[in-house]
Write a protein that holds these residues in place. Structure first.
Motif, PDB file in Angstrom:
ATOM      1  N   GLU A   1       5.735  10.081  52.075  1.00  0.00           N
ATOM      2  CA  GLU A   1       4.687  10.561  51.184  1.00  0.00           C
ATOM      3  C   GLU A   1       3.814   9.421  50.673  1.00  0.00           C
ATOM      4  O   GLU A   1       2.608   9.577  50.473  1.00  0.00           O
ATOM      5  N   PHE A   2       4.408   8.256  50.460  1.00  0.00           N
ATOM      6  CA  PHE A   2       3.643   7.109  49.967  1.00  0.00           C
ATOM      7  C   PHE A   2       2.617   6.643  50.997  1.00  0.00           C
ATOM      8  O   PHE A   2       1.525   6.190  50.659  1.00  0.00           O
TER       9      PHE A   2
ATOM     10  N   PRO B   1       3.153  -2.087  48.235  1.00  0.00           N
ATOM     11  CA  PRO B   1       2.693  -1.185  47.173  1.00  0.00           C
ATOM     12  C   PRO B   1       1.335  -1.586  46.596  1.00  0.00           C
ATOM     13  O   PRO B   1       0.558  -0.728  46.179  1.00  0.00           O
TER      14      PRO B   1
ATOM     15  N   ARG C   1       0.650   4.951  39.556  1.00  0.00           N
ATOM     16  CA  ARG C   1       1.832   4.642  38.754  1.00  0.00           C
ATOM     17  C   ARG C   1       3.081   4.522  39.628  1.00  0.00           C
ATOM     18  O   ARG C   1       3.931   3.663  39.403  1.00  0.00           O
ATOM     19  N   GLU C   2       3.182   5.394  40.652  1.00  0.00           N
ATOM     20  CA  GLU C   2       4.317   5.268  41.573  1.00  0.00           C
ATOM     21  C   GLU C   2       4.309   3.909  42.260  1.00  0.00           C
ATOM     22  O   GLU C   2       5.355   3.285  42.456  1.00  0.00           O
ATOM     23  N   GLY C   3       3.106   3.459  42.655  1.00  0.00           N
ATOM     24  CA  GLY C   3       3.022   2.124  43.264  1.00  0.00           C
ATOM     25  C   GLY C   3       3.450   1.035  42.303  1.00  0.00           C
ATOM     26  O   GLY C   3       4.149   0.083  42.667  1.00  0.00           O
TER      27      GLY C   3
ATOM     28  N   TYR D   1      -5.450   3.973  46.424  1.00  0.00           N
ATOM     29  CA  TYR D   1      -5.455   5.080  45.462  1.00  0.00           C
ATOM     30  C   TYR D   1      -6.515   4.857  44.365  1.00  0.00           C
ATOM     31  O   TYR D   1      -7.142   5.811  43.882  1.00  0.00           O
TER      32      TYR D   1
ATOM     33  N   ARG E   1      -1.154   9.314  39.129  1.00  0.00           N
ATOM     34  CA  ARG E   1       0.308   9.326  39.301  1.00  0.00           C
ATOM     35  C   ARG E   1       0.719   8.485  40.511  1.00  0.00           C
ATOM     36  O   ARG E   1       1.738   7.785  40.483  1.00  0.00           O
ATOM     37  N   GLN E   2      -0.063   8.543  41.591  1.00  0.00           N
ATOM     38  CA  GLN E   2       0.275   7.761  42.785  1.00  0.00           C
ATOM     39  C   GLN E   2       0.156   6.260  42.508  1.00  0.00           C
ATOM     40  O   GLN E   2       0.950   5.458  43.000  1.00  0.00           O
TER      41      GLN E   2
ATOM     42  N   GLU F   1      10.179   9.871  50.361  1.00  0.00           N
ATOM     43  CA  GLU F   1       9.302   9.162  49.437  1.00  0.00           C
ATOM     44  C   GLU F   1       8.444   8.138  50.170  1.00  0.00           C
ATOM     45  O   GLU F   1       7.243   7.991  49.885  1.00  0.00           O
TER      46      GLU F   1
ATOM     47  N   ASP G   1       5.491   1.455  39.794  1.00  0.00           N
ATOM     48  CA  ASP G   1       6.954   1.567  39.643  1.00  0.00           C
ATOM     49  C   ASP G   1       7.661   0.920  40.828  1.00  0.00           C
ATOM     50  O   ASP G   1       8.702   0.271  40.672  1.00  0.00           O
ATOM     51  N   ARG G   2       7.098   1.119  42.024  1.00  0.00           N
ATOM     52  CA  ARG G   2       7.739   0.521  43.209  1.00  0.00           C
ATOM     53  C   ARG G   2       7.672  -1.012  43.137  1.00  0.00           C
ATOM     54  O   ARG G   2       8.645  -1.703  43.438  1.00  0.00           O
TER      55      ARG G   2
END
Length: 533
Positions: free
Chosen positions: A389-390, A320, A351-353, A327, A348-349, A386, A355-356
């Motif tokens: 998409e990541f 991540p 933040r997803e990283g 990103y 947002r991407q 997911e 979160d991961r």
């Protein structure tokens, strides 16, 4: 002889009494000397007969010890054939899981090597299955080692005897062992018997030497043990024994026996105390060394576990972090170009990283307390999509296609969503790194009976033949990486009660198949992460 009267009775005078005592002593001396001369005359013959008798008894004792060692070796081989590593090897070699086959083979090799080191008379051991020898261990320059398949014994091994034992619970599997009778006998010299000889023919009867022979038979070996154990001594030793016996007769018998008995008792007592003390000191030293070795092994294992754990955490967090770095680079470009919508998407991407990565940290914390690791019913299509998409922005030239997932809950499994996401992220990341521009990865999801099956296939170069049996081993890599990704994937699947396998697809490329118990079926409840397998 003169007499004199005392009160009318006749008695000897003191002088005559002394003379009579002297004569009696002389007569006794003559008798003793005559007996000694007679004994000296017959001493050589008697000593030879006694020596032959004692040689026969001692040789029979050595023969009995030889038979007992052969029987004990046969019994130990029977115990080895019934041991768990050998009984389980034939069945586990048929397993589809390469890790199961490898560990089964390593356990069997370790058991055979330890047994060979503990039994010096054995020259080699073979574990034979219906398809041929599975494992061969033997001695090279006296060192126990694993021998390669097809190994041929040297010509010096022709005098060995063999035994073959069936392994219980495995159809057609055998344990074969080869022993050297000379090593079973032990040292070839005996303080009394002299040189000991093992031969397949009875020895010739000597004329000038003392000799004895005993026949040894044991039909449990191939070829059957039919040996003659013989010993020889020179006759000159018996002549020296007779001369020593003659000198002994010239000494006082009582004092001689007294001194011999006293010295023998003192020496025997001293030797007994010395042996007891030496055994006690050896036992204490052995226990001390064992404790030191145990502490060292435990410390090494702890250090190795810490190293593997740290490497695994670094590997999982790195994925991540790399995505977030990409990103952030794109976000900088969007901000400079004034593309607010694209910038918000990149944020947002990122933040997803984050979160991961935070989820990975939570999973690491859950590893220390498996009871706190979150378990839930997860639709397997979610973590797969997911992960795809990541990775899409990082590998825009690779097409990742996910098929399945619209079956109304048929793809649900019981497990940890973060761990499952990391499983497919690692597999897809490995495939993307192997593909060139324009490559394609297909992920097929389906329900088969009580299992949810995920198949990942790419159109890359495929897997090397020599790597198929080692893919899921820790620190094994063909790309110069840490070699932990697939090992972690194997651990995640195992913790969820499933199976993972790898092969080359018929049309080319690599094919990974993951089978997990469907939610609500037997075996669907996964083990807590970190629990024993």
């Amino acid at each position: 002889m003169r007499r004199r009267l005392v009160n009318g009775r006749s008695v000897f005078s003191p002088r005559w009494a002394a003379l009579a005592a002297t004569v009696a002593l002389l007569a006794a001396l003559v008798v003793v000397n005559a007996a000694a001369i007679r004994e000296i005359v017959h001493a050589r013959g008697d000593a030879r007969r006694l020596a032959r008798s004692e040689m026969g008894l001692r040789l029979e004792e050595r023969a009995q010890a030889f038979r007992a060692r052969l029987a004990a070796l046969q019994a130990d081989l029977v115990f080895l054939a019934e041991s768990e590593p050998l009984r389980e090897l034939p069945g586990r070699m048929l397993s589809g899981d390469p890790m199961v086959r490898r560990w089964a083979r390593l356990n069997a090799e370790g058991a055979l090597l330890l047994f060979l080191q503990a039994h010096p008379p054995l020259e080699r051991l073979e574990l034979i299955t219906p398809t041929g020898p599975a494992t061969i261990v033997g001695r090279r320059e006296g060192v126990a080692t694993v021998l390669p398949p097809g190994w041929e014994p040297p010509p010096a091994a022709e005098g060995l005897v063999a035994t073959r034992l069936s392994i219980p619970g495995s159809a057609g599997a055998l344990l074969a062992g080869w022993a050297d009778p000379a090593r079973v006998l032990g040292e070839g010299e005996d303080p009394f018997l002299g040189a000991l000889t093992l031969s397949r023919r009875p020895p010739a009867e000597p004329r000038e030497e003392l000799a004895a022979a005993v026949r040894i038979e044991d039909g449990r070996w191939e070829p059957p043990v039919e040996l003659w154990l013989s010993a020889r001594r020179e006759a000159s030793e018996m002549e020296r024994s007779a001369a020593s016996l003659a000198r002994g007769y010239r000494r006082t018998v009582i004092w001689n026996l007294t001194v011999i008995v006293a010295v023998s008792a003192a020496v025997a007592l001293a030797l007994r105390q010395m042996r007891q003390r030496a055994r006690a000191e050896a036992a204490v030293e052995h226990e001390r060394r064992v404790r030191e070795l145990e502490r060292g092994l435990l410390h090494s294992e702890r250090l190795a576990s810490v190293g593997r754990f740290a490497a695994g955490v670094a590997h999982e967090v790195n994925n991540p972090l790399e995505g977030m770095a990409n990103y952030l680079s794109l976000l900088e470009g969007d901000l400079e170009s004034g593309r607010a919508d694209a910038a918000r998407l990149r944020a947002r991407q990122v933040r997803e990283g984050l979160d991961r990565a935070a989820a990975i940290v939570r999973r690491v914390l859950a590893f220390s307390d498996p009871a706190r690791s979150p378990r839930e019913v997860v639709d397997l299509a979610g973590p797969v999509r997911e992960a795809a998409e990541f990775l899409a922005p990082r590998f825009p030239e690779v097409a990742i296609v996910v098929r399945g997932g619209a079956s109304g809950g048929a793809l649900r499994v019981a497990g940890n969503r973060v761990a499952l996401g990391q499983l497919f992220l690692n597999l897809l990341l490995n495939a993307c790194e192997e593909l060139e521009a324009g490559g394609r990865i297909e992920v097929e999801l389906e329900r088969t009976g009580d299992e949810v099956v995920a198949r990942l296939r790419d159109d890359g170069p495929g897997l090397a033949a020599e790597a198929l049996d080692h893919l899921f081993e820790p620190f094994y890599s063909t790309r110069g990486s840490t070699g932990l990704g697939l090992a972690l994937c194997h651990g995640i699947v195992r913790d969820h009660g499933g199976r993972i396998s790898a092969a080359n697809a018929p049309g080319g490329g690599a094919l990974f198949e993951i089978r997990l118990p469907a939610a609500g079926t037997a075996g669907a409840e996964p083990r807590a992460e970190g629990a024993p397998a």
